[in-house]
Motif scaffolding. Structure first.
Motif, PDB file in Angstrom:
ATOM      1  N   ALA A 244      -7.862  -3.945  -4.420  1.00 43.48           N
ATOM      2  CA  ALA A 244      -8.767  -3.315  -3.456  1.00 43.48           C
ATOM      3  C   ALA A 244      -8.013  -2.840  -2.220  1.00 43.48           C
ATOM      4  O   ALA A 244      -8.295  -1.765  -1.683  1.00 43.48           O
ATOM      5  CB  ALA A 244      -9.865  -4.294  -3.062  1.00 43.48           C
ATOM      6  N   LYS A 245      -7.061  -3.649  -1.758  1.00 43.51           N
ATOM      7  CA  LYS A 245      -6.253  -3.254  -0.604  1.00 43.51           C
ATOM      8  C   LYS A 245      -5.483  -1.968  -0.898  1.00 43.51           C
ATOM      9  O   LYS A 245      -5.430  -1.047  -0.067  1.00 43.51           O
ATOM     10  CB  LYS A 245      -5.268  -4.378  -0.238  1.00 43.51           C
ATOM     11  CG  LYS A 245      -5.856  -5.507   0.574  1.00 43.51           C
ATOM     12  CD  LYS A 245      -4.786  -6.521   0.914  1.00 43.51           C
ATOM     13  CE  LYS A 245      -5.308  -7.576   1.878  1.00 43.51           C
ATOM     14  NZ  LYS A 245      -5.591  -7.021   3.208  1.00 43.51           N
ATOM     15  N   ASN A 246      -4.876  -1.911  -2.075  1.00 45.67           N
ATOM     16  CA  ASN A 246      -4.084  -0.732  -2.436  1.00 45.67           C
ATOM     17  C   ASN A 246      -4.968   0.507  -2.562  1.00 45.67           C
ATOM     18  O   ASN A 246      -4.634   1.581  -2.030  1.00 45.67           O
ATOM     19  CB  ASN A 246      -3.337  -0.977  -3.743  1.00 45.67           C
ATOM     20  CG  ASN A 246      -2.266  -2.038  -3.605  1.00 45.67           C
ATOM     21  OD1 ASN A 246      -1.810  -2.328  -2.496  1.00 45.67           O
ATOM     22  ND2 ASN A 246      -1.868  -2.630  -4.717  1.00 45.67           N
ATOM     23  N   LEU A 247      -6.074   0.383  -3.273  1.00 39.22           N
ATOM     24  CA  LEU A 247      -6.980   1.518  -3.456  1.00 39.22           C
ATOM     25  C   LEU A 247      -7.562   1.982  -2.121  1.00 39.22           C
ATOM     26  O   LEU A 247      -7.662   3.192  -1.864  1.00 39.22           O
ATOM     27  CB  LEU A 247      -8.100   1.149  -4.430  1.00 39.22           C
ATOM     28  CG  LEU A 247      -7.687   0.998  -5.895  1.00 39.22           C
ATOM     29  CD1 LEU A 247      -8.831   0.403  -6.716  1.00 39.22           C
ATOM     30  CD2 LEU A 247      -7.263   2.345  -6.478  1.00 39.22           C
ATOM     31  N   ALA A 248      -7.947   1.045  -1.277  1.00 42.15           N
ATOM     32  CA  ALA A 248      -8.501   1.395   0.031  1.00 42.15           C
ATOM     33  C   ALA A 248      -7.463   2.105   0.894  1.00 42.15           C
ATOM     34  O   ALA A 248      -7.781   3.062   1.608  1.00 42.15           O
ATOM     35  CB  ALA A 248      -9.002   0.139   0.739  1.00 42.15           C
ATOM     36  N   ALA A 249      -6.215   1.644   0.812  1.00 36.21           N
ATOM     37  CA  ALA A 249      -5.143   2.260   1.608  1.00 36.21           C
ATOM     38  C   ALA A 249      -4.893   3.704   1.172  1.00 36.21           C
ATOM     39  O   ALA A 249      -4.764   4.602   2.012  1.00 36.21           O
ATOM     40  CB  ALA A 249      -3.862   1.434   1.479  1.00 36.21           C
ATOM     41  N   PHE A 250      -4.828   3.928  -0.144  1.00 33.08           N
ATOM     42  CA  PHE A 250      -4.602   5.293  -0.636  1.00 33.08           C
ATOM     43  C   PHE A 250      -5.808   6.187  -0.334  1.00 33.08           C
ATOM     44  O   PHE A 250      -5.641   7.362   0.006  1.00 33.08           O
ATOM     45  CB  PHE A 250      -4.313   5.278  -2.136  1.00 33.08           C
ATOM     46  CG  PHE A 250      -2.896   4.918  -2.462  1.00 33.08           C
ATOM     47  CD1 PHE A 250      -1.883   5.858  -2.319  1.00 33.08           C
ATOM     48  CD2 PHE A 250      -2.565   3.652  -2.914  1.00 33.08           C
ATOM     49  CE1 PHE A 250      -0.567   5.532  -2.608  1.00 33.08           C
ATOM     50  CE2 PHE A 250      -1.249   3.313  -3.212  1.00 33.08           C
ATOM     51  CZ  PHE A 250      -0.242   4.260  -3.058  1.00 33.08           C
ATOM     52  N   LEU A 251      -7.008   5.649  -0.454  1.00 31.29           N
ATOM     53  CA  LEU A 251      -8.211   6.419  -0.144  1.00 31.29           C
ATOM     54  C   LEU A 251      -8.250   6.773   1.340  1.00 31.29           C
ATOM     55  O   LEU A 251      -8.510   7.926   1.719  1.00 31.29           O
ATOM     56  CB  LEU A 251      -9.453   5.617  -0.528  1.00 31.29           C
ATOM     57  CG  LEU A 251     -10.817   6.283  -0.245  1.00 31.29           C
ATOM     58  CD1 LEU A 251     -10.953   7.579  -1.031  1.00 31.29           C
ATOM     59  CD2 LEU A 251     -11.954   5.322  -0.591  1.00 31.29           C
ATOM     60  N   PHE A 252      -7.975   5.799   2.168  1.00 34.27           N
ATOM     61  CA  PHE A 252      -7.955   6.012   3.614  1.00 34.27           C
ATOM     62  C   PHE A 252      -6.887   7.041   3.991  1.00 34.27           C
ATOM     63  O   PHE A 252      -7.138   7.968   4.775  1.00 34.27           O
ATOM     64  CB  PHE A 252      -7.682   4.685   4.321  1.00 34.27           C
ATOM     65  CG  PHE A 252      -7.577   4.786   5.811  1.00 34.27           C
ATOM     66  CD1 PHE A 252      -8.715   4.803   6.595  1.00 34.27           C
ATOM     67  CD2 PHE A 252      -6.335   4.855   6.435  1.00 34.27           C
ATOM     68  CE1 PHE A 252      -8.622   4.883   7.987  1.00 34.27           C
ATOM     69  CE2 PHE A 252      -6.233   4.948   7.811  1.00 34.27           C
ATOM     70  CZ  PHE A 252      -7.382   4.958   8.591  1.00 34.27           C
ATOM     71  N   GLY A 253      -5.695   6.877   3.430  1.00 37.20           N
ATOM     72  CA  GLY A 253      -4.607   7.818   3.714  1.00 37.20           C
ATOM     73  C   GLY A 253      -4.920   9.216   3.245  1.00 37.20           C
ATOM     74  O   GLY A 253      -4.619  10.199   3.940  1.00 37.20           O
ATOM     75  N   GLY A 254      -5.544   9.322   2.052  1.00 45.99           N
ATOM     76  CA  GLY A 254      -5.907  10.635   1.528  1.00 45.99           C
ATOM     77  C   GLY A 254      -6.912  11.349   2.416  1.00 45.99           C
ATOM     78  O   GLY A 254      -6.765  12.545   2.710  1.00 45.99           O
ATOM     79  N   ILE A 255      -7.930  10.628   2.859  1.00 47.47           N
ATOM     80  CA  ILE A 255      -8.944  11.217   3.749  1.00 47.47           C
ATOM     81  C   ILE A 255      -8.311  11.641   5.070  1.00 47.47           C
ATOM     82  O   ILE A 255      -8.598  12.726   5.603  1.00 47.47           O
ATOM     83  CB  ILE A 255     -10.089  10.215   3.997  1.00 47.47           C
ATOM     84  CG1 ILE A 255     -10.882  10.006   2.705  1.00 47.47           C
ATOM     85  CG2 ILE A 255     -11.016  10.697   5.119  1.00 47.47           C
ATOM     86  CD1 ILE A 255     -11.920   8.902   2.789  1.00 47.47           C
ATOM     87  N   PHE A 256      -7.429  10.803   5.590  1.00 47.76           N
ATOM     88  CA  PHE A 256      -6.757  11.103   6.857  1.00 47.76           C
ATOM     89  C   PHE A 256      -5.915  12.372   6.749  1.00 47.76           C
ATOM     90  O   PHE A 256      -5.972  13.258   7.614  1.00 47.76           O
ATOM     91  CB  PHE A 256      -5.888   9.917   7.260  1.00 47.76           C
ATOM     92  CG  PHE A 256      -5.034  10.156   8.467  1.00 47.76           C
ATOM     93  CD1 PHE A 256      -5.608  10.252   9.722  1.00 47.76           C
ATOM     94  CD2 PHE A 256      -3.657  10.272   8.345  1.00 47.76           C
ATOM     95  CE1 PHE A 256      -4.811  10.473  10.849  1.00 47.76           C
ATOM     96  CE2 PHE A 256      -2.858  10.487   9.456  1.00 47.76           C
ATOM     97  CZ  PHE A 256      -3.438  10.593  10.710  1.00 47.76           C
ATOM     98  N   VAL A 257      -5.134  12.489   5.683  1.00 47.96           N
ATOM     99  CA  VAL A 257      -4.271  13.661   5.497  1.00 47.96           C
ATOM    100  C   VAL A 257      -5.113  14.921   5.301  1.00 47.96           C
ATOM    101  O   VAL A 257      -4.813  15.980   5.862  1.00 47.96           O
ATOM    102  CB  VAL A 257      -3.318  13.442   4.305  1.00 47.96           C
ATOM    103  CG1 VAL A 257      -2.575  14.727   3.969  1.00 47.96           C
ATOM    104  CG2 VAL A 257      -2.326  12.338   4.615  1.00 47.96           C
ATOM    105  N   ILE A 258      -6.164  14.815   4.494  1.00 42.51           N
ATOM    106  CA  ILE A 258      -7.039  15.964   4.267  1.00 42.51           C
ATOM    107  C   ILE A 258      -7.668  16.433   5.579  1.00 42.51           C
ATOM    108  O   ILE A 258      -7.688  17.640   5.883  1.00 42.51           O
ATOM    109  CB  ILE A 258      -8.144  15.616   3.251  1.00 42.51           C
ATOM    110  CG1 ILE A 258      -7.557  15.473   1.850  1.00 42.51           C
ATOM    111  CG2 ILE A 258      -9.241  16.690   3.240  1.00 42.51           C
ATOM    112  CD1 ILE A 258      -8.528  14.922   0.828  1.00 42.51           C
TER     113      ILE A 258
END
Length: 413
Positions: A244-258
């Motif tokens: 969950a930590k890994n998925l949340a981090a990638f999701l958060f990072g993806g939204i931030f970059v977008i």
């Protein structure tokens, strides 16, 4: 699992420092894009100095006057016209062995057509040289036709090689085949908004640095707060929580970059206009062998940045699980990212330079759309753009199984 991902995502987002960095970075990207537009300046045909949106409007109107196919015939006509204007003694002023156009001609003629004249002139520069229009006065109109000269120059560059790289026959064929796919004649026109986006790609380093700071504590923060004692003793602490930590981090990072990328692009296009997205990238760089339009070029370069961002998230998470604090993680990531900025390009060692082009800082700050940088692996040849995709997708894939493993094996006391 969904509840765990949501919990980790919210925890990551609502952390006070992360909130400041998240929205502060978004604001910075908007400000940089607006400042870039407001600092634009030009001269109109009457010699008035315009700035900001007025300058952009003027540049658009002047470029629109010249839009259309840049055929061999038109390129020759523009050269002949330049020669005719320069040959009139009333149009120039000679000073100490140099010359320049009188103000009236400079504003009404040369400033309007300077970019397209530079584009034509560079096509007749010596291989690997750029005189920035300095060879305009050497042209006679009797040169090899524009597109034949461009192909001939590309062949000479590939055959002679650069000071640090000799192109194999396969590489030469690779680049020539790629260049053949470019649509000819090139359509010249206004595409300032898209050009500004490509010029400002280097600003992507700002969101990347912000990502390092926000991600550094995903695992290391649990050590610092001693929450690892609780997490690792729960039923899913060594399995679902880590996932969950890994998925949340990638999701958060993806939204931030977008979000940061979208905001910068939107402001640039709103200020400069959406025109010209379907024009060929050769308007931006006549040397480019890539058969892309402006829109395609922006999407491809943005894709490289996204792949780089996910790889940097993976590296940060990997280090975060192994370090006992966020500061060491951030220090290592900053060193890893910025080391490319301090490594100078070699004039002789091509292998060193090819590695240099793949370092994170150079990937984020150089688009590579105008370079003949290729990587050969036996019969397989990749251009620099595809090599960057492959490098950072592989880095992410290799690290994914190991992210959080150190955290899971950590023995709590």
């Amino acid at each position: 699992m969904g509840a765990l991902i949501k919990f980790e995502f919210v925890k990551l987002y609502k952390k006070k420092i992360n909130l400041i960095i998240f929205w502060g970075t978004c604001a910075m990207m908007v400000i940089f894009a607006m400042v870039n537009a407001l600092q634009t300046w030009t001269w109109d045909k009457e010699g008035n100095r315009l700035k900001g949106l007025d300058a952009i409007k003027c540049k658009k109107e002047m470029t629109k006057e010249l839009e259309g196919p840049l055929t061999n015939e038109r390129a020759k006509e523009l050269v002949m016209e330049f020669m005719e204007v320069k040959s009139n003694p009333e149009n120039i002023i000679e000073e100490e062995g140099d010359w320049h156009f009188v103000d009236a001609i400079n504003y009404s003629y040369y400033s309007v057509k300077r970019d397209i004249l530079y584009m034509i002139a560079h096509n007749y520069d010596a291989p690997w040289e750029n005189t920035w229009g300095g060879n305009l006065t050497d042209l006679t109109g009797e040169e090899e036709p524009f597109y034949e000269a461009r192909t001939h120059r590309l062949k000479e560059m590939l055959a002679s090689g650069s000071s640090d790289w000799e192109y194999s026959e396969a590489e030469q064929k690779f680049w020539l085949e790629k260049d053949k796919k470019t649509k000819k004649p090139f359509i010249y026109g206004y595409a300032e908004g898209w050009e500004q986006i490509l010029d400002m790609m280097g600003f992507f380093t700002i969101p990347l640095i912000s990502l390092f700071i926000m991600m550094a504590g995903v695992y290391a923060g649990e050590y610092e707060s001693h929450a690892d004692h609780i997490i690792l003793t729960t039923k899913y602490g060594k399995s679902k929580v880590i996932a969950a930590k890994n998925l949340a981090a990638f999701l958060f990072g993806g939204i931030f970059v977008i979000l940061t990328t979208f905001l910068m692009y939107l402001i640039i296009l709103l200020c400069n206009g959406f025109d010209g997205g379907n024009l060929v990238i050769q308007n931006f760089n006549i040397d480019s062998p890539y058969p892309f339009t402006y829109v395609q070029s922006v999407l491809i370069c943005t894709g490289v940045n996204f792949v780089l961002a996910f790889a940097m998230i993976a590296v940060t998470l990997f280090l975060s699980a192994r370090m006992k604090g966020g500061l060491p993680v951030l220090a290592i990531m900053m060193l890893f990212f910025f080391i490319g900025m301090f490594m100078r390009q070699s004039t002789e060692n091509g292998i060193y330079n090819h590695i240099l082009y793949l370092l994170p800082y150079n990937v984020a700050s150089l688009t590579e759309l105008g370079y003949l940088t290729s990587y050969r692996f036996g019969s397989l040849i990749l251009d620099c753009i595809n090599m960057r995709y492959v490098t950072y997708i592989l880095l992410t894939a290799v690290l994914l199984p190991f992210i959080g493993r150190s955290f899971k094996k950590h023995q709590v006391q």
